[in-house]
Design an enzyme around this catalytic site. Structure first.
Site, short mmCIF file in Angstrom:
data_model
loop_
_atom_site.label_atom_id
_atom_site.label_comp_id
_atom_site.label_asym_id
_atom_site.label_seq_id
_atom_site.Cartn_x
_atom_site.Cartn_y
_atom_site.Cartn_z
N ARG A 26 31.09 45.14 54.32
CA ARG A 26 31.54 43.76 54.08
C ARG A 26 32.13 43.14 55.34
NH1 ARG A 26 35.85 43.67 49.86
NH2 ARG A 26 36.22 45.67 50.80
N ASN A 44 32.50 43.30 47.20
CA ASN A 44 32.07 44.51 46.51
C ASN A 44 31.93 44.20 45.04
OD1 ASN A 44 32.07 46.17 48.77
ND2 ASN A 44 34.11 46.96 48.41
#
Length: 101
Positions: A26, A44
């Protein structure tokens, strides 16, 4: 988000499955998206996947999706699903990492 879509922008929702959590995926997505001048977000998912909403010029969004197929060292991408969001998607400002959903 603004109410009107812009013709030179595409908006694409991307879902990446594999070993993509706990490896800096990320964070790297945010860095890469900003370098490409994209707007949107990444987060997520509870099921272990990573989801992103990308917005920008079509060529830049395509480049980001290609990058997301491999991601960072330590990640293993098994599957990437990408779906364009139909207009009017509205303009998004900036790129951010969001909480897990």
């Amino acid at each position: 988000m603004a109410a009107a879509a812009e013709p030179d922008l595409v908006t694409r929702r991307v879902r990446v499955r594999g070993l993509v959590q706990g490896v800096g995926y990320r964070y790297a997505c945010v860095q890469r998206a900003e370098a490409l001048g994209l707007a949107g977000w990444v987060r997520n998912r509870i099921d272990g996947s990573v989801e992103a909403l990308l917005q920008g010029p079509p060529a830049q969004v395509d480049r980001m999706c290609e990058w997301m197929r491999t991601g960072v060292p330590g990640a293993r991408v098994d599957r990437l699903l990408a779906q364009d969001v139909p207009p009017p998607a509205g303009r998004i400002d900036g790129f951010a990492q969001q909480p897990t959903a």
